[in-house]
Design an enzyme around this catalytic site. Structure first.
Site, mmCIF file in Angstrom:
data_model
loop_
_atom_site.group_PDB
_atom_site.id
_atom_site.type_symbol
_atom_site.label_atom_id
_atom_site.label_comp_id
_atom_site.label_asym_id
_atom_site.label_seq_id
_atom_site.Cartn_x
_atom_site.Cartn_y
_atom_site.Cartn_z
ATOM 1 N N THR A 125 0.813 -1.220 0.000
ATOM 2 C CA THR A 125 0.000 0.000 0.000
ATOM 3 C C THR A 125 0.842 1.263 0.000
ATOM 4 O O THR A 125 1.953 1.273 0.511
ATOM 5 C CB THR A 125 -0.935 0.052 1.236
ATOM 6 O OG1 THR A 125 -1.641 -1.150 1.353
ATOM 7 C CG2 THR A 125 -1.875 1.224 1.205
ATOM 8 N N THR A 148 -0.873 1.520 6.522
ATOM 9 C CA THR A 148 -0.442 0.426 5.653
ATOM 10 C C THR A 148 -0.256 -0.809 6.543
ATOM 11 O O THR A 148 -0.187 -0.701 7.753
ATOM 12 C CB THR A 148 0.870 0.752 4.914
ATOM 13 O OG1 THR A 148 1.913 0.989 5.862
ATOM 14 C CG2 THR A 148 0.734 1.969 4.021
ATOM 15 N N GLY A 201 -4.700 -4.896 6.774
ATOM 16 C CA GLY A 201 -5.898 -4.077 6.673
ATOM 17 C C GLY A 201 -7.000 -4.481 7.629
ATOM 18 O O GLY A 201 -7.736 -3.631 8.147
HETATM 19 N N1 GLY Z 1 -3.412 -2.294 3.969
HETATM 20 C C1 GLY Z 1 -3.681 -2.882 2.748
HETATM 21 C C2 GLY Z 1 -4.550 -4.072 2.824
HETATM 22 O O1 GLY Z 1 -4.598 -4.739 3.853
HETATM 23 O O2 GLY Z 1 -5.195 -4.364 1.853
#
Ligand code: GLY
Length: 334
Positions: A185, A236, A239
């Protein structure tokens, strides 16, 4: 509520054996006349571009999108846009969001296929619809209606990594698992000289994810939150952890209560560590078995970042130019 001090964080302890690393940046308010941009470690070009665009008169949210668009088009960044790693079926599904901290508006797209610049589509969602989020085929059709070209986003390098992962799924053969399954990310937070703020977060998501999995990057409050009466934060890393703690919103609210940016980011990381209760998500010492990074830009132009685990850097452009700065952390990697 009082500001979270470094001493409070240390005294509270994050989990057994935890020690919050001291922030390495002293809060220093922005001198007048200098745009500022903060990004994840892969965002050195993004912060330079965002500052250039905001200095030229673009809104901060537009400038942030210009910044992250560089990574979306870069086949060497395997965590964002073109060249990112695909889902378990070898298909690229991208997530992104934008937020205008002055107007209180946001837009996002989740699981969009065949569109190289999901951050730009998220901007259109914000500006050209009455909605905040479009996903899947609806997001794709919206992008096509706005003239975004249909593109194959899977590079040869990414396809080979996916194939190697696919062939290594069994633990009864000699293939090794992929090195890193955390979400990569890029996030970019930008402040104009008059204090207006905007941001964007964009990703190809967790490598080899289940088709349809949406991470934090398109979820306003999780992967990004911007309110220029308080500050901006982006995330980042894993998620799911950021969604379940509203991590970026939490960090902005900490800054609203007066926390320095690094302390606000540490507080969000600490919340994630405290809320990680499942054994499968913890290491032998009870600490999160994954990483998350939180990046913060306060309304006064001070900035900082923190991660659960040590070793990261963030990118910034401010009065001292573009550079990378070490991220504070909760736990030291050995
Ligand atoms: N932080 C990016 C994801 O987990 O998709």
């Amino acid at each position: 509520m009082p500001r979270i001090s470094r001493r409070d964080l240390l005294a509270a302890g994050v989990a057994a054996g935890a020690a919050a690393a001291l922030p390495r940046q002293l809060a220093r308010a922005a001198p007048p006349g200098v745009p500022i941009s903060v990004s994840s470690g892969n965002g050195l070009r993004a912060v330079a571009k965002a500052c250039e665009r905001v200095a030229a008169g673009d809104r901060p949210v537009h400038a942030a999108v210009e910044g992250v668009s560089i990574n979306e088009a870069d086949p060497e960044d395997t965590t964002v846009g073109y060249g990112g790693l695909p889902n378990e079926e070898g298909v690229m599904e991208l997530d992104a969001c934008v937020m205008d901290g002055t107007r209180g508006l946001g837009g996002s797209v989740g699981g969009i296929r065949n569109i190289m610049h999901p951050s730009q589509v998220a901007l259109r969602v914000m500006e050209r619809t009455d909605h905040a989020m479009l996903v899947g085929h609806g997001a794709y059709r919206f992008a096509r209606a706005h003239g975004f070209p249909h593109q194959d986003l899977l590079t040869e390098k990414a396809r080979e990594r996916w194939l190697s992962w696919k062939e290594g799924l069994s633990d009864r053969d000699d293939w090794l698992p992929p090195e890193n399954k955390e979400g990569g990310t890029i996030t970019c937070l930008t402040r104009a000289v008059d204090g207006r703020m905007g941001g964007s977060t964009t990703t190809s998501g967790l490598a080899f994810k289940l088709p349809g999995r949406i991470g934090d990057s398109p979820v306003i409050g999780a992967g990004l939150y911007v309110d220029d009466t308080a500050g901006a934060a982006g995330a980042t890393g894993r998620g799911e952890a950021c969604i379940l703690t509203c991590a970026s919103f939490l960090a902005v609210e900490e800054m609203r209560r007066g926390a320095a940016p690094t302390d606000a980011a540490l507080a969000a990381c600490k919340r994630i560590a405290d809320r990680t209760r499942e054994k499968r998500l913890r290491d032998d010492d009870g600490r999160p078995a994954f990483n998350v990074q939180i990046y913060c830009l306060r309304k006064d132009g001070t900035h900082g970042a923190a991660a659960i685990w040590s070793g990261g850097k963030y990118a910034v452009q401010d009065a001292d130019g573009a550079r990378k700065i070490e991220i504070a952390h909760l736990f030291e990697r050995t």
